[in-house]
Design a protein around this motif. Sequence first.
Motif, PDB file in Angstrom:
ATOM      1  N   ARG A 227       8.398   9.743  29.656  1.00  0.00           N
ATOM      2  CA  ARG A 227       9.696   9.211  29.230  1.00  0.00           C
ATOM      3  C   ARG A 227       9.681   7.698  29.012  1.00  0.00           C
ATOM      4  N   SER A 228       8.501   7.142  28.809  1.00  0.00           N
ATOM      5  CA  SER A 228       8.415   5.723  28.463  1.00  0.00           C
ATOM      6  C   SER A 228       8.825   5.540  26.996  1.00  0.00           C
ATOM      7  N   LEU A 229       9.170   4.312  26.641  1.00  0.00           N
ATOM      8  CA  LEU A 229       9.556   4.007  25.267  1.00  0.00           C
ATOM      9  C   LEU A 229       8.391   4.214  24.308  1.00  0.00           C
ATOM     10  N   SER A 230       8.711   4.533  23.052  1.00  0.00           N
ATOM     11  CA  SER A 230       7.699   4.679  22.006  1.00  0.00           C
ATOM     12  C   SER A 230       8.205   4.006  20.738  1.00  0.00           C
ATOM     13  N   ALA A 231       7.287   3.433  19.978  1.00  0.00           N
ATOM     14  CA  ALA A 231       7.652   2.766  18.723  1.00  0.00           C
ATOM     15  C   ALA A 231       6.644   3.103  17.642  1.00  0.00           C
ATOM     16  N   GLN A 232       7.129   3.092  16.386  1.00  0.00           N
ATOM     17  CA  GLN A 232       6.274   3.451  15.251  1.00  0.00           C
ATOM     18  C   GLN A 232       6.760   2.743  13.996  1.00  0.00           C
ATOM     19  N   TRP A 233       5.812   2.318  13.194  1.00  0.00           N
ATOM     20  CA  TRP A 233       6.084   1.810  11.842  1.00  0.00           C
ATOM     21  C   TRP A 233       5.135   2.544  10.897  1.00  0.00           C
ATOM     22  N   GLU A 234       5.526   2.661   9.637  1.00  0.00           N
ATOM     23  CA  GLU A 234       4.706   3.436   8.690  1.00  0.00           C
ATOM     24  C   GLU A 234       4.809   2.852   7.289  1.00  0.00           C
ATOM     25  N   HIS A 235       3.666   2.805   6.622  1.00  0.00           N
ATOM     26  CA  HIS A 235       3.620   2.485   5.189  1.00  0.00           C
ATOM     27  C   HIS A 235       2.700   3.471   4.465  1.00  0.00           C
ATOM     28  N   THR A 236       2.973   3.650   3.187  1.00  0.00           N
ATOM     29  CA  THR A 236       2.077   4.398   2.301  1.00  0.00           C
ATOM     30  C   THR A 236       1.159   3.388   1.608  1.00  0.00           C
ATOM     31  N   ILE A 237      -0.135   3.658   1.660  1.00  0.00           N
ATOM     32  CA  ILE A 237      -1.168   2.715   1.220  1.00  0.00           C
ATOM     33  C   ILE A 237      -1.979   3.307   0.065  1.00  0.00           C
ATOM     34  N   LEU A 238      -2.294   2.462  -0.914  1.00  0.00           N
ATOM     35  CA  LEU A 238      -3.236   2.791  -1.985  1.00  0.00           C
ATOM     36  C   LEU A 238      -4.516   1.993  -1.777  1.00  0.00           C
ATOM     37  N   VAL A 239      -5.659   2.677  -1.858  1.00  0.00           N
ATOM     38  CA  VAL A 239      -6.944   1.977  -1.849  1.00  0.00           C
ATOM     39  C   VAL A 239      -7.211   1.482  -3.271  1.00  0.00           C
ATOM     40  N   THR A 240      -7.337   0.165  -3.423  1.00  0.00           N
ATOM     41  CA  THR A 240      -7.602  -0.427  -4.741  1.00  0.00           C
ATOM     42  C   THR A 240      -9.104  -0.703  -4.884  1.00  0.00           C
ATOM     43  N   ASP A 241      -9.493  -1.279  -6.006  1.00  0.00           N
ATOM     44  CA  ASP A 241     -10.924  -1.540  -6.248  1.00  0.00           C
ATOM     45  C   ASP A 241     -11.503  -2.527  -5.237  1.00  0.00           C
ATOM     46  N   ASN A 242     -10.651  -3.424  -4.712  1.00  0.00           N
ATOM     47  CA  ASN A 242     -11.195  -4.444  -3.797  1.00  0.00           C
ATOM     48  C   ASN A 242     -10.378  -4.604  -2.514  1.00  0.00           C
ATOM     49  N   GLY A 243      -9.467  -3.642  -2.230  1.00  0.00           N
ATOM     50  CA  GLY A 243      -8.673  -3.756  -1.011  1.00  0.00           C
ATOM     51  C   GLY A 243      -7.606  -2.686  -0.948  1.00  0.00           C
ATOM     52  N   TYR A 244      -6.355  -3.134  -0.815  1.00  0.00           N
ATOM     53  CA  TYR A 244      -5.272  -2.173  -0.650  1.00  0.00           C
ATOM     54  C   TYR A 244      -4.012  -2.688  -1.337  1.00  0.00           C
ATOM     55  N   GLU A 245      -3.104  -1.761  -1.587  1.00  0.00           N
ATOM     56  CA  GLU A 245      -1.744  -2.084  -2.023  1.00  0.00           C
ATOM     57  C   GLU A 245      -0.796  -1.270  -1.152  1.00  0.00           C
ATOM     58  N   ILE A 246       0.240  -1.934  -0.606  1.00  0.00           N
ATOM     59  CA  ILE A 246       1.254  -1.238   0.181  1.00  0.00           C
ATOM     60  C   ILE A 246       2.332  -0.749  -0.780  1.00  0.00           C
ATOM     61  N   LEU A 247       2.426   0.553  -0.959  1.00  0.00           N
ATOM     62  CA  LEU A 247       3.338   1.121  -1.960  1.00  0.00           C
ATOM     63  C   LEU A 247       4.777   1.155  -1.466  1.00  0.00           C
ATOM     64  N   THR A 248       4.993   0.952  -0.163  1.00  0.00           N
ATOM     65  CA  THR A 248       6.335   1.035   0.427  1.00  0.00           C
ATOM     66  C   THR A 248       6.792  -0.297   1.003  1.00  0.00           C
ATOM     67  N   LEU A 249       6.198  -1.394   0.547  1.00  0.00           N
ATOM     68  CA  LEU A 249       6.558  -2.724   1.081  1.00  0.00           C
ATOM     69  C   LEU A 249       8.000  -3.052   0.718  1.00  0.00           C
ATOM     70  N   ARG A 250       8.765  -3.530   1.708  1.00  0.00           N
ATOM     71  CA  ARG A 250      10.142  -3.936   1.464  1.00  0.00           C
ATOM     72  C   ARG A 250      10.196  -5.422   1.104  1.00  0.00           C
ATOM     73  N   GLU A 251      11.244  -5.802   0.401  1.00  0.00           N
ATOM     74  CA  GLU A 251      11.328  -7.170  -0.111  1.00  0.00           C
ATOM     75  C   GLU A 251      11.335  -8.198   1.012  1.00  0.00           C
ATOM     76  N   GLU A 252      11.936  -7.839   2.171  1.00  0.00           N
ATOM     77  CA  GLU A 252      12.031  -8.838   3.242  1.00  0.00           C
ATOM     78  C   GLU A 252      10.749  -8.947   4.054  1.00  0.00           C
ATOM     79  N   GLU A 253       9.771  -8.109   3.761  1.00  0.00           N
ATOM     80  CA  GLU A 253       8.554  -8.072   4.590  1.00  0.00           C
ATOM     81  C   GLU A 253       7.538  -9.107   4.146  1.00  0.00           C
TER      82      GLU A 253
END
Length: 255
Positions: A227-253
């Motif tokens: 019954r301890s606290l739990s936290a989670q964050w999630e993004h959808t990620i694309l693997v690009t030719d040289n790294g990654y792109e966050i497909l769900t990035l919010r404007e304030e992030e």
Amino acid sequence: MAVSIKTAEEIEKMRVAGKLAADVLTMIEPHVQAGITTEELNQICHDYIVNEQQAIPAPLNYHGFPCSICTSVNHVICHGIPSEKKLKDGDIINIDITVIKDGYHGDTSKMFQIGKTSILAQRLCRVARESMFVGIEMVKPGIRLGDIGHAIQTYAEKENFSVVREYCGHGIGQVFHEDPQVLHYGTPGTGLELKPGMTFTIEPMINAGKRHVRQLPDGWTVVTKDRSLSAQWEHTILVTDNGYEILTLREEETV
């Protein structure tokens, strides 16, 4: 199921779905206040997705899930079902959004803190977010999934928190949950090698206490066994030719 490599056209559809999912979290934020019920939050999100975005809330009726979003409060790890219970001062809540647009899924979640929360809750929410980004920043062609899991686990445990092992990130596209499974713990140099065009979620579930879980009789809600606290964050990620792109990035992030 083989891991799918998305075409340029599919990636563009994933970008659209990801942006819509991100926009739902931005839209709902002012409503996440003490006194509102999670069922009310569900209805607001449902109406926005269906009427404003002309999209489909993916969780609704998914294997029988009864609502359009997941709301996981305090010691609920994931898959919390919206209800008539009101949020109160000091609560933390994860809101998990998945939308389907033009046949493709965008999946993202974030933590909200209600009023004045405990120092432990604040630190847990922060470390859970940082753990996700530690994993995301590993993403590039040639890296293995075990490298990502190890980085997340090492970071979270260094902060004296634990990582849930029974639930993980997942491939995503036309299918809500497809291969690969993206574990948030692991051994460097093991697991699937990343290639450009892969899309998947990174969504570590971080517990303030021990990592062990329990599923409630409703068949969905997963809580911390202690019954301890739990936290989670999630993004959808694309693997690009040289790294990654966050497909769900919010404007304030900021990454």
